[in-house]
Structures are given as C-alpha cells and as structure tokens.
Design a protein around this motif. Sequence first.
Motif, PDB file in Angstrom:
ATOM      1  N   ARG A 135       0.779  -1.229   0.000  1.00  0.00           N
ATOM      2  CA  ARG A 135       0.000   0.000   0.000  1.00  0.00           C
ATOM      3  C   ARG A 135       0.816   1.288   0.000  1.00  0.00           C
ATOM      4  O   ARG A 135       0.269   2.355  -0.198  1.00  0.00           O
ATOM      5  CB  ARG A 135      -0.920   0.022   1.215  1.00  0.00           C
ATOM      6  CG  ARG A 135      -2.044  -0.964   1.108  1.00  0.00           C
ATOM      7  CD  ARG A 135      -2.886  -0.919   2.338  1.00  0.00           C
ATOM      8  NE  ARG A 135      -2.468  -2.045   3.174  1.00  0.00           N
ATOM      9  CZ  ARG A 135      -2.659  -2.161   4.443  1.00  0.00           C
ATOM     10  NH1 ARG A 135      -3.254  -1.211   5.090  1.00  0.00           N
ATOM     11  NH2 ARG A 135      -2.269  -3.218   5.089  1.00  0.00           N
ATOM     12  N   ASP A 136       2.098   1.208   0.254  1.00  0.00           N
ATOM     13  CA  ASP A 136       2.899   2.423   0.388  1.00  0.00           C
ATOM     14  C   ASP A 136       3.368   2.945  -0.966  1.00  0.00           C
ATOM     15  O   ASP A 136       3.623   2.182  -1.882  1.00  0.00           O
ATOM     16  CB  ASP A 136       4.115   2.161   1.278  1.00  0.00           C
ATOM     17  CG  ASP A 136       3.716   1.832   2.705  1.00  0.00           C
ATOM     18  OD1 ASP A 136       2.716   2.397   3.187  1.00  0.00           O
ATOM     19  OD2 ASP A 136       4.397   0.997   3.334  1.00  0.00           O
ATOM     20  N   ILE A 137       3.483   4.234  -1.043  1.00  0.00           N
ATOM     21  CA  ILE A 137       3.987   4.902  -2.249  1.00  0.00           C
ATOM     22  C   ILE A 137       5.194   5.744  -1.851  1.00  0.00           C
ATOM     23  O   ILE A 137       5.145   6.472  -0.862  1.00  0.00           O
ATOM     24  CB  ILE A 137       2.904   5.792  -2.888  1.00  0.00           C
ATOM     25  CG1 ILE A 137       1.759   4.927  -3.399  1.00  0.00           C
ATOM     26  CG2 ILE A 137       3.492   6.639  -4.007  1.00  0.00           C
ATOM     27  CD1 ILE A 137       0.601   5.688  -3.977  1.00  0.00           C
ATOM     28  N   GLU A 138       6.254   5.623  -2.620  1.00  0.00           N
ATOM     29  CA  GLU A 138       7.452   6.430  -2.379  1.00  0.00           C
ATOM     30  C   GLU A 138       7.549   7.489  -3.461  1.00  0.00           C
ATOM     31  O   GLU A 138       7.379   7.193  -4.641  1.00  0.00           O
ATOM     32  CB  GLU A 138       8.699   5.549  -2.370  1.00  0.00           C
ATOM     33  CG  GLU A 138       9.944   6.312  -1.969  1.00  0.00           C
ATOM     34  CD  GLU A 138      11.102   5.383  -1.721  1.00  0.00           C
ATOM     35  OE1 GLU A 138      11.300   4.966  -0.582  1.00  0.00           O
ATOM     36  OE2 GLU A 138      11.798   5.078  -2.709  1.00  0.00           O
ATOM     37  N   ARG A 139       7.830   8.685  -3.046  1.00  0.00           N
ATOM     38  CA  ARG A 139       7.905   9.831  -3.957  1.00  0.00           C
ATOM     39  C   ARG A 139       9.361  10.234  -4.148  1.00  0.00           C
ATOM     40  O   ARG A 139      10.124  10.311  -3.200  1.00  0.00           O
ATOM     41  CB  ARG A 139       7.137  10.994  -3.341  1.00  0.00           C
ATOM     42  CG  ARG A 139       7.196  12.253  -4.122  1.00  0.00           C
ATOM     43  CD  ARG A 139       6.414  13.322  -3.388  1.00  0.00           C
ATOM     44  NE  ARG A 139       6.554  14.599  -4.072  1.00  0.00           N
ATOM     45  CZ  ARG A 139       6.266  15.741  -3.529  1.00  0.00           C
ATOM     46  NH1 ARG A 139       5.843  15.799  -2.297  1.00  0.00           N
ATOM     47  NH2 ARG A 139       6.415  16.849  -4.217  1.00  0.00           N
TER      48      ARG A 139
END
Length: 64
Positions: free
Chosen positions: A51-55
């Motif tokens: 579920r995590d998003i890295e920017r």
Amino acid sequence: MKTIRAKVFSECTQNINPSTELQINNWLESNPDVEITNVVQSESMTRVGERDIERNLTITIFYR
C-alpha cells in the motif's frame, strides 16, 4: 560573465512533504550572491509493498 553551474536537490521519501524546501532555503542562505537562471523540477512515484507509495522529488537550480 560567470559560468552557469547546477545544484541538484533530490529526495526519495514516503512523506508527502519532503524536506527539500528546507535544503534549498539553507543553500540559498549560504549562497546569497548566486544569480538563479533557471529551475527545473521532476517528480515520480513508485509503489513500495502492498500500500505504500514512495515519492522522488528532484529540483535542479541553474545559477551563476
């Protein structure tokens, strides 16, 4: 005329408000005599885990 140089600020984070702004402000305070000629920004995102998003935010400042 001075040569144009580049300063690159880049950060990968899961925080929606990365500290890039603070890094740039600190650099500008330390270099008050620079003449900024152009600024370029690049952003990308990637999924990390379920579920995590890295920017990834990269800001390049061209200056004299």
